[in-house]
Motif scaffolding. Sequence first.
Motif, PDB file in Angstrom:
ATOM      1  N   VAL A 148      54.430  33.998 108.612  1.00  0.00           N
ATOM      2  CA  VAL A 148      55.591  34.837 108.923  1.00  0.00           C
ATOM      3  C   VAL A 148      55.478  36.185 108.227  1.00  0.00           C
ATOM      4  CG1 VAL A 148      58.102  35.019 108.842  1.00  0.00           C
ATOM      5  CG2 VAL A 148      57.032  32.785 109.236  1.00  0.00           C
ATOM      6  N   THR A 149      55.072  36.170 106.963  1.00  0.00           N
ATOM      7  CA  THR A 149      54.921  37.419 106.213  1.00  0.00           C
ATOM      8  C   THR A 149      53.886  38.330 106.869  1.00  0.00           C
ATOM      9  OG1 THR A 149      55.530  36.333 104.134  1.00  0.00           O
ATOM     10  CG2 THR A 149      54.326  38.405 103.967  1.00  0.00           C
ATOM     11  N   SER A 150      52.787  37.741 107.320  1.00  0.00           N
ATOM     12  CA  SER A 150      51.754  38.531 107.998  1.00  0.00           C
ATOM     13  C   SER A 150      52.284  39.123 109.293  1.00  0.00           C
ATOM     14  CB  SER A 150      50.527  37.657 108.277  1.00  0.00           C
ATOM     15  OG  SER A 150      49.936  37.222 107.075  1.00  0.00           O
ATOM     16  N   TRP A 151      53.041  38.314 110.042  1.00  0.00           N
ATOM     17  CA  TRP A 151      53.637  38.824 111.287  1.00  0.00           C
ATOM     18  C   TRP A 151      54.578  39.989 110.980  1.00  0.00           C
ATOM     19  CZ3 TRP A 151      58.098  40.038 113.622  1.00  0.00           C
ATOM     20  CH2 TRP A 151      58.114  40.145 115.014  1.00  0.00           C
ATOM     21  N   GLU A 152      55.413  39.845 109.961  1.00  0.00           N
ATOM     22  CA  GLU A 152      56.370  40.902 109.626  1.00  0.00           C
ATOM     23  C   GLU A 152      55.667  42.140 109.068  1.00  0.00           C
ATOM     24  OE1 GLU A 152      60.594  38.683 108.871  1.00  0.00           O
ATOM     25  OE2 GLU A 152      59.271  38.872 107.114  1.00  0.00           O
ATOM     26  N   ARG A 153      54.563  41.961 108.412  1.00  0.00           N
ATOM     27  CA  ARG A 153      53.811  43.111 107.920  1.00  0.00           C
ATOM     28  C   ARG A 153      53.295  43.959 109.087  1.00  0.00           C
ATOM     29  NH1 ARG A 153      50.103  40.495 105.261  1.00  0.00           N
ATOM     30  NH2 ARG A 153      51.458  40.221 103.438  1.00  0.00           N
ATOM     31  N   ARG A 154      52.927  43.309 110.171  1.00  0.00           N
ATOM     32  CA  ARG A 154      52.414  44.020 111.341  1.00  0.00           C
ATOM     33  C   ARG A 154      53.519  44.550 112.251  1.00  0.00           C
ATOM     34  NH1 ARG A 154      49.158  39.423 111.137  1.00  0.00           N
ATOM     35  NH2 ARG A 154      50.347  38.424 112.823  1.00  0.00           N
ATOM     36  N   ASN A 155      54.667  43.851 112.299  1.00  0.00           N
ATOM     37  CA  ASN A 155      55.652  44.131 113.347  1.00  0.00           C
ATOM     38  C   ASN A 155      57.059  44.432 112.854  1.00  0.00           C
ATOM     39  OD1 ASN A 155      53.868  43.286 115.717  1.00  0.00           O
ATOM     40  ND2 ASN A 155      53.837  41.423 114.480  1.00  0.00           N
TER      41      ASN A 155
END
Length: 252
Positions: free
Chosen positions: A117-124
């Motif tokens: 989730v953190t990786s997704w939020e970092r990108r988006n």
Amino acid sequence: MSGEEPRLWSLHRELTEGTVFTDLTHAFRPGQPHFPGFGDERRETLFDLARGDGFTVHRYTLAGQWGTHVDPPSHFVAGARTLDRIPVREMVLPLVVLDITARVAADPDATPTLDDVTSWERRNGRVPAGSFVALRTGWSRRWPDPEAMDNRDGDGVRHTPGWSREVLRYLFEDAGVTAIGHEQADTDPGLAASAGDHGLEEYVLARDRWQLELLAHLDRVPEAGSLLVASWPRPHGGSGFPARVFAIHPAV
């Protein structure tokens, strides 16, 4: 009246001219994978053009949780919202796709982590409140092979991916999403479901949220920037029904 195009018609034209519509639904049929307690779908042809009738009509006998389907809160929670009480405004939502396909390919028991989730939020950016979050696992490629979908070992234990409590807790309690969905048959990973543990599904539905199971073609949809449209019939007091689900998105 003025000659101006109505605003919603203009928005529809802009939406349809520059986007792709991807069906996320398996076509259901007799013989497909299903929970053993449901029995198979039965179809009876009541009227048939091929027999000289004036029209064709089938009678379908099936469980509500059949193929790509919606689970309302009442599926697990007595007195909770039934299908007819879910408003249509909840059926068009921003779509977030969490992709753990690579990890599932190496380990069919894989589940998402907060790092995903953190990786997704970092990108988006932050997961939008009121959105629909789909777990992409690649499992839908196994459809409609029942053995491949169940993926049981020699002891009959299912090895299938599922959600994790830490991710669901973040999505519902922190991000405030409206609903979730996944490619496999259960919210809970197969190791838990094989033992009769459906605690994660109960967690979702007990929060007055709904979910979609057995989604297809999430590999054709970007991880952010899409809209999800989910629809289903409106049976009074309904506890589940096959759904038609699609995404509207830019070309991938």
